[in-house]
Scaffold this motif. Structure first.
Motif, PDB file in Angstrom:
ATOM      1  N   GLY A 156      67.679  83.934 -42.442  1.00  0.00           N
ATOM      2  CA  GLY A 156      67.992  82.632 -43.045  1.00  0.00           C
ATOM      3  C   GLY A 156      66.785  82.003 -43.699  1.00  0.00           C
ATOM      4  N   ALA A 157      65.641  82.092 -43.028  1.00  0.00           N
ATOM      5  CA  ALA A 157      64.415  81.526 -43.595  1.00  0.00           C
ATOM      6  C   ALA A 157      64.013  82.261 -44.860  1.00  0.00           C
ATOM      7  N   ALA A 158      64.158  83.579 -44.870  1.00  0.00           N
ATOM      8  CA  ALA A 158      63.786  84.364 -46.053  1.00  0.00           C
ATOM      9  C   ALA A 158      64.644  83.981 -47.256  1.00  0.00           C
ATOM     10  N   ARG A 159      65.874  83.608 -47.002  1.00  0.00           N
ATOM     11  CA  ARG A 159      66.759  83.221 -48.105  1.00  0.00           C
ATOM     12  C   ARG A 159      66.540  81.783 -48.556  1.00  0.00           C
ATOM     13  N   MET A 160      66.133  80.918 -47.636  1.00  0.00           N
ATOM     14  CA  MET A 160      66.017  79.489 -47.949  1.00  0.00           C
ATOM     15  C   MET A 160      64.617  79.066 -48.367  1.00  0.00           C
ATOM     16  N   LEU A 161      63.607  79.697 -47.813  1.00  0.00           N
ATOM     17  CA  LEU A 161      62.232  79.266 -48.062  1.00  0.00           C
ATOM     18  C   LEU A 161      61.658  79.964 -49.289  1.00  0.00           C
ATOM     19  N   PRO A 162      60.690  79.311 -49.919  1.00  0.00           N
ATOM     20  CA  PRO A 162      59.957  80.012 -50.976  1.00  0.00           C
ATOM     21  C   PRO A 162      59.243  81.220 -50.372  1.00  0.00           C
ATOM     22  N   THR A 163      59.025  82.216 -51.168  1.00  0.00           N
ATOM     23  CA  THR A 163      58.427  83.463 -50.689  1.00  0.00           C
ATOM     24  C   THR A 163      57.083  83.233 -50.019  1.00  0.00           C
TER      25      THR A 163
ATOM     26  N   ALA B 156      54.251  82.369 -42.901  1.00  0.00           N
ATOM     27  CA  ALA B 156      53.918  81.231 -42.045  1.00  0.00           C
ATOM     28  C   ALA B 156      55.103  80.864 -41.147  1.00  0.00           C
ATOM     29  N   ALA B 157      56.296  80.890 -41.713  1.00  0.00           N
ATOM     30  CA  ALA B 157      57.486  80.578 -40.922  1.00  0.00           C
ATOM     31  C   ALA B 157      57.701  81.609 -39.826  1.00  0.00           C
ATOM     32  N   LEU B 158      57.430  82.864 -40.129  1.00  0.00           N
ATOM     33  CA  LEU B 158      57.556  83.915 -39.127  1.00  0.00           C
ATOM     34  C   LEU B 158      56.565  83.696 -37.989  1.00  0.00           C
TER      35      LEU B 158
END
Length: 141
Positions: free
Chosen positions: A63-70, A75-77
């Motif tokens: 979900g984060a990979a689809r929603m967040l900028p690359t 950092a999110a991981l």
């Protein structure tokens, strides 16, 4: 791989094996009754991890990979895996489960303050990674 790196990895592997052996010896020294009593707990840990935690981390990551900028993905991981794990492990002490009024030595540290320090370090590291990835135009992995 350079010689120094190989030596470092060999030393770390040897230390890891020795620590593992020490743990195994201590575990086996508990006695048969304690070993048998530990089995359901160990099975529960595997079931909770493989059936709940790991799939949840994968879903959050996708979900984060689809929603967040690359540039934010690494950092999110870091925040999800590091801070999520630490927070999950800290729930018993942060919630003060097991504290007893007649025993002040149980849960006698400022655990919430420690968690805040860990969170600040992880979030700071994530911010540094995000800024570097944004500047470099990194794909995030």
């Amino acid at each position: 791989m350079t010689g120094d790196l190989r030596t470092t990895r060999t030393i770390l592997a040897a230390v890891g094996v020795l620590v593992g052996l020490y743990g195994a010896v201590r575990f086996l020294a508990l006695g048969w009754e304690n070993l048998v009593a530990t089995l359901p707990w160990l099975a529960g840990v595997v079931i909770v991890h493989d059936g709940l935690i790991a799939p949840l981390v994968v879903v959050v990551g996708v979900g984060a990979a689809r929603m967040l900028p690359t540039w934010m993905c690494r950092a999110a991981l870091l925040v999800t895996v590091s801070l999520g794990s630490v927070t999950l492990l800290a729930v018993p002490v942060l919630g003060r489960f097991g504290a007893k009024a007649d025993n002040a030595t149980l849960l006698d540290r400022p655990y919430a303050a420690g968690w805040v320090v860990v969170a600040a370090v992880v979030l700071g590291a994530a911010a540094v990674i995000a800024v570097r990835d944004r500047r470099k135009g990194a794909s995030g992995g």
